[in-house]
Scaffold this motif. Structure first.
Motif, PDB file in Angstrom:
ATOM      1  N   ALA A 663       9.545  22.305  31.562  1.00 41.06           N
ATOM      2  CA  ALA A 663       8.314  22.446  30.268  1.00 41.06           C
ATOM      3  C   ALA A 663       7.547  23.885  30.498  1.00 41.06           C
ATOM      4  CB  ALA A 663       7.157  21.458  30.498  1.00 41.06           C
ATOM      5  N   ASP A 664       8.059  24.964  29.665  1.00 42.88           N
ATOM      6  CA  ASP A 664       7.527  26.074  29.145  1.00 42.88           C
ATOM      7  C   ASP A 664       6.806  26.299  28.510  1.00 42.88           C
ATOM      8  OD1 ASP A 664       9.005  26.527  31.870  1.00 42.88           O
ATOM      9  OD2 ASP A 664      10.706  27.412  30.236  1.00 42.88           O
ATOM     10  N   VAL A 665       5.139  26.439  28.561  1.00 38.31           N
ATOM     11  CA  VAL A 665       4.077  26.442  27.632  1.00 38.31           C
ATOM     12  C   VAL A 665       4.541  28.278  26.835  1.00 38.31           C
ATOM     13  CG1 VAL A 665       1.810  27.007  27.151  1.00 38.31           C
ATOM     14  CG2 VAL A 665       3.090  25.013  28.373  1.00 38.31           C
ATOM     15  N   ALA A 666       4.811  27.610  25.581  1.00 34.50           N
ATOM     16  CA  ALA A 666       4.623  28.732  24.141  1.00 34.50           C
ATOM     17  C   ALA A 666       3.230  28.754  23.756  1.00 34.50           C
ATOM     18  CB  ALA A 666       5.486  28.247  23.376  1.00 34.50           C
ATOM     19  N   GLY A 667       2.581  27.806  23.830  1.00 30.65           N
ATOM     20  CA  GLY A 667       0.860  28.594  23.283  1.00 30.65           C
ATOM     21  C   GLY A 667       0.238  26.664  23.182  1.00 30.65           C
ATOM     22  N   TRP A 668      -0.953  26.900  22.152  1.00 32.81           N
ATOM     23  CA  TRP A 668      -1.303  25.208  22.182  1.00 32.81           C
ATOM     24  C   TRP A 668      -1.453  25.261  20.476  1.00 32.81           C
ATOM     25  CZ3 TRP A 668      -2.144  28.722  25.374  1.00 32.81           C
ATOM     26  CH2 TRP A 668      -3.821  29.255  25.632  1.00 32.81           C
ATOM     27  N   PHE A 669      -2.176  24.320  19.658  1.00 26.09           N
ATOM     28  CA  PHE A 669      -3.264  24.520  18.805  1.00 26.09           C
ATOM     29  C   PHE A 669      -4.450  24.175  19.408  1.00 26.09           C
ATOM     30  CE2 PHE A 669       1.121  23.882  17.289  1.00 26.09           C
ATOM     31  CZ  PHE A 669       0.957  24.314  16.287  1.00 26.09           C
ATOM     32  N   THR A 670      -5.420  24.588  18.532  1.00 27.37           N
ATOM     33  CA  THR A 670      -6.455  24.064  18.800  1.00 27.37           C
ATOM     34  C   THR A 670      -7.049  23.028  18.639  1.00 27.37           C
ATOM     35  OG1 THR A 670      -7.264  25.305  17.027  1.00 27.37           O
ATOM     36  CG2 THR A 670      -7.486  26.836  19.023  1.00 27.37           C
ATOM     37  N   ASP A 671      -8.456  22.391  19.182  1.00 28.52           N
ATOM     38  CA  ASP A 671      -9.629  21.524  17.840  1.00 28.52           C
ATOM     39  C   ASP A 671     -10.357  22.141  17.652  1.00 28.52           C
ATOM     40  OD1 ASP A 671     -10.756  21.625  19.987  1.00 28.52           O
ATOM     41  OD2 ASP A 671     -10.859  19.922  21.173  1.00 28.52           O
ATOM     42  N   ALA A 672     -11.698  20.856  17.389  1.00 33.66           N
ATOM     43  CA  ALA A 672     -12.681  20.751  16.276  1.00 33.66           C
ATOM     44  C   ALA A 672     -13.535  21.704  16.922  1.00 33.66           C
ATOM     45  CB  ALA A 672     -13.302  19.924  15.984  1.00 33.66           C
ATOM     46  N   SER A 673     -13.434  21.375  18.459  1.00 28.89           N
ATOM     47  CA  SER A 673     -14.707  22.250  19.608  1.00 28.89           C
ATOM     48  C   SER A 673     -14.003  23.457  19.773  1.00 28.89           C
ATOM     49  CB  SER A 673     -14.267  21.315  20.476  1.00 28.89           C
ATOM     50  OG  SER A 673     -13.536  21.680  21.783  1.00 28.89           O
TER      51      SER A 673
END
Length: 798
Positions: A663-673
């Motif tokens: 698994a290679d990380v391309a990015g992430w989506f933020t949460d409400a914090s």
């Protein structure tokens, strides 16, 4: 307040223009359009002269052509009857449009349509010089709307905006104070009082024969044309701000004058970087006759000359477009009498393109005498020339309308509408389509060459309204033949893209698809070779300005966080059949320890023990009945996944048959914090092909090969706007097994992969979200071959 961004046009208004698949080499006729790429329509009244003045393309790819018909004995200003006609994507006049394929405008005296715009709701605006009123609104079927009235001046050009408003550009007044008039109206004809659009000039009256107006990537309106200056004309270029005021920072108080007083034409085209190209012809007196020099002048945003080059054209009515790569395209009537219609291509530095037209030159000759009134660049890359075939003006001969279409894969330069940005909302994966069992569609495989419409709003945790795009894991299985699968918004013509590729009968393949939502909350899925189709929803996008949750943070470079072969992120052992593997995501660099709602991974399975599938889901929750990756024994397969992160900061992976996982990380989506920002908001597009190395004049890349391609500051992504893009990558014609990596244009190649080829010649796709570096990406093909990239959208930089 909802944030909006400037976007480069593959779009007219807010609607994406789609034309038939281009099946011809650069600069050669598009097959299936008329006869050898040419349509000559002489189906008008006998004894009339037909003059085509302007054209536009509807969202479904149909072509609108407006002009007028005049009786030859009536003189130049008598009995001119304006019309508009519509033609199919193959060049056939649409007899369902107007009355038997034509709409005539009221009054037969001096009726000259000169501008056409298509609104987002399908209505059509036509402007020009009319005795009754100078601007008309038509229904999508071509009927004049009597409720629309206009009392403004003559209309020379219409520039549509995405919210349904239109910039109406014309001329009014005379000495000593003639003016270029630019006004903004909404679709009902109401004037925007905040748009101050009159340009005053001390020059003599504006001359109509040569005129053009473009919208640049920074939202300015640039107008070029001839103004009278006895005994000849000036070529003059004006720039207006987005508020409708003269741009005092452009050239000399908003006005740029390329030459002296002897000009016969003046055109302008917008480039992707916000600069413009001015095409001006200067008449040089001499004995025994005068000569003409046509020059292409590249002008900066501030109105200074960047470069100029003479183009070898003899026509006094040359048309102009600038493509997304900066290439300049001209068209006009050339050669000795009777001459012929030609299209020429020039590189951004003014040098003739050497491979345009497939003849080793920069010219395509239509082989007919045609007065070309205009030249359009369609978003798919085709060039559309239009005008009339000139002939003797007598009762025994009817001049004919002319349409010619040639291929040009570089695509058009930008016409930037303003589109709303969106944020991502992840959902627990849920199956919304399975043609094997009748979920979301009838229980039947999708037949070869057909499409099904799938409801995506109101199902699987997706709201029933206000959804801009969805993220689906689409699987084709039990395929009946070799081919591809395309996913696109319902209600638009199927774009020339693919999402899945099937190599043979019985194959199963999956890919992550980000797709705009179309009519009635649906998307369409087309299967070229026939297959059962399965779709699992992973999330959706809704309109949003600056926000906390739902923004995408792209990794600096793809980073490996799991490799069961090497003991990275998991024990150094192959997970067995039916096993679950929990992977730490939060705090595992580059992912932060907090503020993350979902992670985007390129998930790869290799050395599979048997055929099967892999499922990814948030840890601490029940495993959903979905799949993310389909594996074949002994092969290496990859797929992009979007997975919500569990409460413990982990995700879970299940392998049905047993396989090593990477698994290679391309990015992430933020949460409400997370902090509030407008960076990382998503701009969805109708899928558009932005790279196809098969179209280049090269053999498949050798093994190994590295190259790069520009994506930002092009036809689909505006300059200095995008942090990352969503691509569907496809490789074909590889010489041997190997992998493909894509990464930002300014960095060294990371030790990760995006695509894996397991046999020579295999066709393999995979979705990718990649950060832009200097507006570009790089790609590495270990086994060589060709690479194809289709863009589905982009994430804002700030």
């Amino acid at each position: 307040m909802r944030r909006r961004v400037l976007m480069v046009s593959a779009i007219l208004g807010a609607s994406v223009v789609v034309v038939p698949a281009t099946t011809a080499a650069d600069g050669t006729p598009v097959r299936g359009f008329g006869v050898h790429g040419v349509v000559v329509d002489d189906g008008f009244s006998d004894g009339h002269q037909v003059l085509a003045m302007h054209a536009a393309v509807q969202p479904d790819g149909k072509i609108l052509v407006a002009g007028f018909i005049s009786m030859p004995e009536s003189g130049p200003f008598g009995d001119q009857h304006g019309f508009i006609a519509r033609y199919s994507q193959t060049g056939v006049r649409d007899l369902q449009f107007g009355t038997d394929g034509l709409t005539y405008f009221p009054l037969n005296t001096f009726s000259q349509p000169q501008a056409v715009a298509v609104l987002p709701n399908g209505n059509i605006m036509v402007g020009g010089l009319f005795k009754q009123q100078n601007l008309w609104r038509l229904t999508p079927s071509g009927l004049i709307d009597p409720s629309f009235t206009w009392s403004g001046p003559s209309v020379l050009q219409l520039v549509p905006e995405p919210d349904g408003s239109v910039l109406v550009v014309g001329a009014a007044g005379g000495p000593p104070s003639p003016r270029i008039i630019a006004q903004r109206i909404d679709a009902t004809g109401r004037l925007d009082a905040a748009y101050s659009g009159g340009i005053g000039t001390t020059l003599s009256p504006w001359a109509v024969p040569s005129f053009s107006a473009v919208l640049t990537t920074d939202g300015r309106l640039v107008v070029a044309g001839l103004v009278q200056a006895q005994p000849s004309y000036y070529c003059a270029v004006f720039a207006m701000t987005g508020e409708g005021r003269l741009d005092q920072g452009f050239a000399d108080g908003g006005v740029f004058l390329p030459f002296g007083t002897r000009n016969s034409q003046c055109r302008v085209a917008a480039e992707p970087d916000g600069n413009v190209i001015v095409l001006a012809t200067e008449i040089i007196p001499g004995a025994p006759s005068f000569t003409m020099t046509t020059t292409a002048i590249r002008v900066s945003r501030s109105g200074t000359v960047i470069s100029n080059s003479v183009v070898p054209l003899s026509s006094t009515a040359v048309q102009l477009v600038a493509e997304g790569t900066g290439r300049l395209i001209t068209a006009g009537l050339e050669g000795p009498t009777p001459g012929s219609a030609k299209i020429r291509a020039y590189e951004s530095n003014g040098a003739p393109t050497t491979d345009f037209g497939g003849t080793g030159t920069n010219t395509w000759d239509f082989g007919t005498r045609a007065d070309i009134s205009g030249l359009l660049a369609a978003p798919s890359g085709d060039l559309l020339a239009y005008g009339q075939v000139a002939g003797p003006r007598s009762q025994s001969r009817t001049d004919a309308l002319f349409l010619g279409r040639v291929s040009s894969p570089a695509g058009p330069a930008p016409r930037p509408p303003i589109l709303p940005t969106t944020k991502f909302v992840p959902v627990t994966p849920d199956r919304i389509l399975d043609t094997r069992s009748g979920i979301g569609a009838p229980r039947a495989s999708v037949a070869p060459g057909t499409a099904i419409d799938v409801q995506v709003t109101g199902v699987g945790g997706v709201p029933s309204a206000d959804v801009a795009a969805v993220v689906l894991n689409v699987t084709a299985t039990v395929s009946t033949g070799r081919g591809y699968v395309s996913v696109y918004p319902t209600g638009v013509e199927r774009p020339v893209v693919s999402n899945l590729n099937i190599d043979g009968v019985g194959q199963t393949a999956a890919n992550l698809v980000t797709v705009k939502v179309g009519a009635a909350g649906r998307v369409s899925i087309y299967s070229q070779g026939g297959a059962d189709i399965v779709a699992d929803v992973a999330g959706y996008y809704v309109q949003s300005g600056a926000t906390t949750a739902g923004r995408f943070v792209v990794a600096e470079s793809p980073t490996r966080v799991l490799d069961s072969r090497a003991g990275l992120g998991a024990p150094a052992a192959k997970p067995g059949a039916g096993e679950r593997l929990d992977v730490q995501i939060l705090g595992n660099a580059p992912v932060p320890a907090s503020g993350v709602a979902a992670v985007v991974l390129n998930l790869t399975a290799t050395e599979a023990t048997a055929d099967g599938y892999v499922t990814a889901w948030p840890s601490g929750t029940d495993r959903p009945v979905v799949s993310n990756l389909n594996v074949v024994r002994g092969e290496t397969r990859a797929n992009l996944v979007v997975v919500p992160v569990g409460a413990d900061g982990k995700i879970s992976l299940f392998t049905q048959s047993g396989t090593h996982l990477l698994a290679d990380v391309a990015g992430w989506f933020t949460d409400a914090s997370a902090g509030t920002s407008s960076a990382g908001l998503f701009v969805p597009l109708t899928p558009t092909r932005i790279l196809d190395t098969r179209r280049l004049a090269v053999d498949p890349f050798t093994s190994p090969s590295a190259s790069s391609t520009q994506i930002g500051a092009t036809t689909v992504v505006p300059p200095n706007a995008a942090a990352a893009v969503v691509l569907n990558l496809t490789t074909t014609d590889a010489a041997s097994p190997g992998f493909i990596t894509i990464w930002p244009g300014t960095l060294g190649r990371p030790e990760v992969s995006n695509l894996n080829v397991t046999s020579a010649g295999q066709v393999i796709p995979n979705a990718s979200i990649v950060r832009l570096g200097n507006e570009s990406v790089q790609f590495y093909l270990q086994a060589g071959g060709h690479l194809i990239a289709d863009i589905a959208g982009w994430f804002t930089l700030n």
